[in-house]
Write an enzyme that holds these catalytic residues in place. Structure first.
Site, PDB file in Angstrom:
ATOM      1  N   GLY A   1      -5.542   2.503  -7.408  1.00 30.12           N
ATOM      2  CA  GLY A   1      -6.193   3.608  -6.713  1.00 30.12           C
ATOM      3  C   GLY A   1      -6.669   3.241  -5.317  1.00 30.12           C
ATOM      4  O   GLY A   1      -6.682   2.085  -4.925  1.00 30.12           O
ATOM      5  N   ASP A   2      -7.025   4.245  -4.565  1.00 30.32           N
ATOM      6  CA  ASP A   2      -7.693   4.119  -3.260  1.00 30.32           C
ATOM      7  C   ASP A   2      -8.299   5.502  -3.014  1.00 30.32           C
ATOM      8  O   ASP A   2      -8.531   6.251  -3.988  1.00 30.32           O
ATOM      9  CB  ASP A   2      -6.687   3.706  -2.167  1.00 30.32           C
ATOM     10  CG  ASP A   2      -7.380   3.265  -0.872  1.00 30.32           C
ATOM     11  OD1 ASP A   2      -7.872   2.133  -0.810  1.00 30.32           O
ATOM     12  OD2 ASP A   2      -7.454   4.067   0.088  1.00 30.32           O
TER      13      ASP A   2
ATOM     14  N   LYS B   1       0.874  -1.190   0.000  1.00 27.65           N
ATOM     15  CA  LYS B   1       0.000   0.000   0.000  1.00 27.65           C
ATOM     16  C   LYS B   1       0.902   1.228   0.000  1.00 27.65           C
ATOM     17  O   LYS B   1       2.027   1.185   0.495  1.00 27.65           O
ATOM     18  CB  LYS B   1      -0.864   0.030   1.264  1.00 27.65           C
ATOM     19  CG  LYS B   1      -2.082   0.912   1.134  1.00 27.65           C
ATOM     20  CD  LYS B   1      -3.249   0.134   0.550  1.00 27.65           C
ATOM     21  CE  LYS B   1      -4.437   1.010   0.235  1.00 27.65           C
ATOM     22  NZ  LYS B   1      -5.596   0.185  -0.162  1.00 27.65           N
TER      23      LYS B   1
END
Ligand code: NDP
Ligand code: 2IT
Length: 453
Positions: A165-166, A126
Site C-alpha cells: 500500500g501507499d 513503486k
C-alpha cells in the site's frame, strides 16, 4: 566533483523532462555521494549512478472501469521496477489523482535506498494509478482494483516484484488486488504485503510505518540524552502513517496536537489521546470522512481550512518540539521549515516520502536539528513488509511482540547506519548524507559484483 554532480544532473533533467520530483530526489542523493565517489572512483567508471537512475523497466497501462451509475472511466496505471540488485522489487502502490510517471519514479528511486537501509533483501519499485478514490463506493474500489490487477499480474510475483500500500491503497484495496491476482494466476502466494491477518498478513504491518518513524525519532533524541516523554509533536496527514505515529507518540509519553487532510488541519492543544485517535480511525478508515469533523466533536480543537495558493502551511507554525510530516511530498517548503525551527522544533522524522523541499532540507541542516529524512525514518513500513514476506515464505506467523521487536531493532540499526555513514564521510550528525550513503553503498557493491547488466 561538483562539476561531475552538475553535469550528471543536467543529463538527468534533459533525459527525464517534466519530472521535477524525480530530479529533486536524484539531486539530493547525488549531492550526498560526492565524498563516496571521490573515495571510490571505480563507481564512476562503472557508471553506477547513470545506471541507478535508469529504471530496469517501466510498465504503463490502461485501467478502464465502470462506476455504479454505469459510466465508463479510463485511468492510467504504472509499475516502475527500479533496481533489483539486492532483492525482488518492493514498494507500494499509490492511488491518487496526482500520480504521474515522474512522481512514481521519484518514489521508486527513494525506495531503492530505503529498502537497502532496512538490512533486508529487497530491491526498489513503486506503482500506482491516477484514480481518485475519494467518494467512491466499495464496489467501485473493487472494480478499479480488479482492472488494475488485470494487467499488473503479468509483471509481479513473490520472487519478482511484491507491491504493497501507499496513499489511497490500504487493507481494503490490498484485499481486492490479492483476490484478483489469486484468481488470474491460480496461486496463493506472498505477492503483496499488507494482507489481511487471516490470509497471509503480518501483525504490526498496519502500524509499522508510524511506529517506525517514532522509534527513529526516539533514537535521534537518544543522541542528545533525551526521550519523547513530555514532548509536543506536530503531525500532518490523518491516514495510515499519521494514525499510528500518534498511537506510538502517546505510548511513549509524548503529546500530538495536530492532524490534517488535503482540505485543512486540526489543532488540539489538549493533545490527541487514545479516545480521540479511535474517533479518527473510525472517521478515516470506516466512514471515510473529513478531518473537519474532529473539531466539531472535541471542544478546544480548532479546524483551519487550507487557503488556495497559500505560501506556507499554518500547521507548521505551532510551538512544539517534534514534527512528523506524514501526508505527502513537498508539504514543508523553505518558509515552513523556517517557521518550524523558529517555533522550537528540533526533531523532524519524516513519515511521508520526501515531504520537505530542497530549500526546507537546507534550513534543517543549517539549523543542525535532528532531521531524519523519509528514506530512513519511514523505512519501518517496508521493513515490516519484508518481515511479512519472510513469514509467507516460511508459512508461519510471528506474534505481535516478535514483529514489533524486530521492527524496533531494524529502526535502531538504520539509525546507526546513518550516524556511522555520516561520520565516516565527514558530515557527522547529517542524517540526509548518512541515509543516502548508507543506502547507496550496499546497492553499489551488489551492482559491481554482479557485472554490467
Ligand atoms: P493514506 O492514504 O492512508 O493517507 C494519506 C493522508 O495524507 C491523508 O490524510 C490525505 O488527505 C493526506 N494527503 C494525501 N495527499 C495529499 C496532498 N496532495 N495534499 C495534502 N494532503 C494529502 O496514506 P499513507 O498514510 O499510507 O501515506 C502517507 C505518506 O506516507 C505518503 O507520503 C506515503 O508515501 C508515505 N509512506 C507510507 C507508507 C505506508 O506503509 N503506508 C510507508 C512509507 C511511507 P486526504 O484524505 O485529503 O487525501
Ligand atoms: O513508501 C513506502 O515505503 C511504502 N509505501 C511501503 C512499501 C512496502 O512495500 O511496504
Amino acid at each position: 566533483m561538483s562539476n561531475y554532480v552538475s553535469d550528471f544532473m543536467s543529463e538527468v533533467i534533459a533525459k527525464n523532462p517534466a519530472q521535477p520530483e524525480f530530479h529533486q530526489a536524484v539531486h539530493e542523493v547525488v549531492n550526498s555521494l560526492a565524498a563516496v565517489l571521490e573515495k571510490h572512483p571505480e563507481y564512476c567508471k562503472a557508471k553506477i549512478l547513470e545506471r541507478i537512475v535508469e529504471p530496469d523497466r517501466v510498465f504503463m497501462f490502461r485501467v478502464p472501469w465502470m462506476d455504479d451509475a454505469g459510466e465508463i472511466h479510463v485511468n492510467r496505471g504504472y509499475r516502475i521496477q527500479m533496481n533489483n540488485a539486492i532483492g525482488p522489487y518492493k514498494g507500494g502502490l499509490r492511488f491518487h489523482p496526482s500520480v504521474t510517471l515522474g512522481i512514481l519514479k521519484f518514489l521508486a528511486f527513494e525506495q531503492v535506498f530505503k529498502n537497502s537501509l532496512t538490512t533486508l533483501p529487497m530491491g526498489g519499485g513503486k506503482g500506482g494509478c491516477d484514480f481518485d478514490p475519494k467518494g467512491k463506493s466499495d464496489n467501485e474500489i473493487m472494480r478499479i482494483c480488479q482492472s488494475f490487477m488485470g494487467e499488473l499480474f503479468r509483471h509481479i510475483g513473490p520472487d519478482t516484484d511484491v507491491p504493497a500500500g501507499d496513499i489511497g491503497v490500504g487493507g481494503r484495496e490490498i484485499g481486492f488486488l490479492f483476490g484478483t491476482y489469486r484468481k488470474l494466476r491460480n496461486e496463493f502466494t506472498g505477492v503483496l504485503t499488507g494482507k489481511g491477518l487471516e490470509w497471509g498478513g503480518s501483525l504490526i504491518r498496519p502500524e509499522a510505518t508510524g511506529y517506525g518513524a517514532v522509534y527513529f525519532a526516539s533514537e535521534m533524541l537518544t543522541t542528545r540524552n533525551q526521550t519523547l516523554e513530555g514532548k509536543t509533536c506536530l503531525v500532518s496527514g490523518s491516514g495510515n502513517v499519521a494514525q499510528y505515529t500518534i498511537e506510538k507518540i502517546n505510548q511513549l509519553g509524548g503529546k500530538a496536537v495536530t492532524l490534517s487532510d488535503s482540505n485543512g488541519y486540526v489543532y488540539d492543544p489538549a493533545g490527541i489521546d487514545g479516545k480521540k485517535l479511535a474517533f479518527i480511525m473510525d472517521l478515516k478508515n470506516v466512514r471515510r470522512g473529513r478531518i473537519k469533523e474532529y473539531a466539531d466533536k472535541f471542544k478546544g480543537a480548532t479546524y483551519t481550512p487550507f487557503a488556495i495558493n497559500q505560501d506556507h502551511d499554518p500547521l507548521w507554525t505551532h510551538k512544539a518540539d517534534c514534527a512528523f510530516p506524514s501526508a505527502t511530498q513537498n508539504e514543508i517548503n523553505g518558509k515552513d521549515a523556517k517557521n518550524l525551527v523558529k517555533n522550537g522544533i528540533y526533531v523532524v522524522a519524516e513519515g511521508a516520502n520526501m515531504p520537505t523541499t530542497a530549500e526546507g532540507v537546507d534550513v534543517f541542516i543549517d539549523a543542525k536539528i535532528l532531521y531524519g529524512p523519509g528514506k530512513a525514518a519511514n523505512a519501518g513500513g517496508v521493513a515490516t513488509s519484508g518481515l511479512e514476506m519472510s513469514q509467507n515464505s516460511m508459512r508461519l506467523s510471528w506474534t505481535r511482540e516478535e514483529v514489533d521487536q524486530r521492527l524496533h531493532q531494524i529502526m535502531k540499526n538504520i539509525h546507526k547506519t546513518c550516524v556511522q555513514a555520516a561520520e565516516t564521510y565527514g558530515t557527522p550528525g547529517n542524517y540526509v548524507n548518512g541515509a543516502n550513503i548508507g543506502g547507496f553503498l550496499k546497492v553499489a557493491r551488489a551492482m559491481m559484483e554482479q557485472g554490467l547488466v
